[in-house]
Write an enzyme that holds these catalytic residues in place. Sequence first.
Site, PDB file in Angstrom:
ATOM      1  N   HIS A 141       0.838  -1.207   0.000  1.00  0.00           N
ATOM      2  CA  HIS A 141       0.000   0.000   0.000  1.00  0.00           C
ATOM      3  C   HIS A 141       0.873   1.257   0.000  1.00  0.00           C
ATOM      4  CE1 HIS A 141      -3.312   2.692   1.497  1.00  0.00           C
ATOM      5  NE2 HIS A 141      -2.280   3.296   2.065  1.00  0.00           N
ATOM      6  N   GLU A 142       1.879   1.283   0.869  1.00  0.00           N
ATOM      7  CA  GLU A 142       2.736   2.461   0.955  1.00  0.00           C
ATOM      8  C   GLU A 142       3.542   2.667  -0.326  1.00  0.00           C
ATOM      9  OE1 GLU A 142       2.293   4.558   3.177  1.00  0.00           O
ATOM     10  OE2 GLU A 142       1.000   3.294   4.405  1.00  0.00           O
ATOM     11  N   HIS A 145       1.588   4.533  -2.879  1.00  0.00           N
ATOM     12  CA  HIS A 145       1.615   5.987  -2.703  1.00  0.00           C
ATOM     13  C   HIS A 145       2.837   6.577  -3.412  1.00  0.00           C
ATOM     14  CE1 HIS A 145      -1.786   6.778  -0.191  1.00  0.00           C
ATOM     15  NE2 HIS A 145      -1.382   5.995   0.797  1.00  0.00           N
ATOM     16  N   GLU A 215      -6.128   7.187  -0.824  1.00  0.00           N
ATOM     17  CA  GLU A 215      -6.070   6.004   0.033  1.00  0.00           C
ATOM     18  C   GLU A 215      -6.754   4.814  -0.635  1.00  0.00           C
ATOM     19  OE1 GLU A 215      -4.430   5.446   2.887  1.00  0.00           O
ATOM     20  OE2 GLU A 215      -3.574   7.431   2.578  1.00  0.00           O
TER      21      GLU A 215
END
Length: 292
Positions: A141-142, A145, A215
């Site tokens: 997930h990070e 980003h 997100e």
Amino acid sequence: MFELIRSNKRRSLALVAGFMVVVALVGAAIGLVVGSGILFTLIALVISGVVALASYWKADKIALRMSRAHPASAVEYQRLHNLVEGLCIAGGLPKPRVYIVDDPAPNAFATGRGPKKAVVCATTGLLTSMPRHEIEGVMAHELMHVKHRDILIGSIAATIAGAITYLAHMAQWAAIFGGFGRDEEDSNPLALIVLAIIAPLAAMLIQMAISRSREFEADKGGAQLCGNPLFLANALRKLENANESAPMPRVNEATAHMFIVNPLRGGGGVKALFTTHPPMAERIRRLEEMAQ
């Protein structure tokens, strides 16, 4: 994956365009009420742009310092380094710097202005409370980003939001002094007061919409990168429960939006409308639908 990134960019650009429309409307309203709306708008954009640009170039250092993060030793945290490197190979990304925050609450964040200048950071609580595959989902997930350049998009949004805030402050001063460049009978203090209240509220809501959108997009991309949406869904459920019962005690509110889940104690009702994170139940539901 490429189609996902293209749709992500379209949604983010649409939200940023909404910001710009609000700026134009606020500037026009000030021009109608007190005059010189275009001048005020340009001044606000320049000031907020300089601040946002400086923050963008120093975002990683500021975030790491405020979070009390330190580099993760490649020896002590070898498993974390190997996990991040494997995800980067799968996603075609350069390996970012890996940092650690000494905190028992499980959480993680990413910062940096691009893939070559990125940092991913995990708390010690994340590494000790979750199995490898769930940590993999969180770090994926990070890394999304990073890949989506969310720091850049956030900086653009912050620039325009800052401009709207400056314009609202100018409207407040204009209300106090009865307008700039117009006779008292032509000014409308009540309209300026309403403008000063509504403008920053609109900016905040659009900025939160951009943050929430990013997100959701990082969840989707991270689920694809780690290979199983349930890895991230299960991790998010644990992260939410842990941070609700024992939030991180030393997190600065200015950096709270960067974490994968809000590290500050949450709240329902009206407060939930003003959070930068989407509802956790909705994030988990979308990931579980992807798994099906």
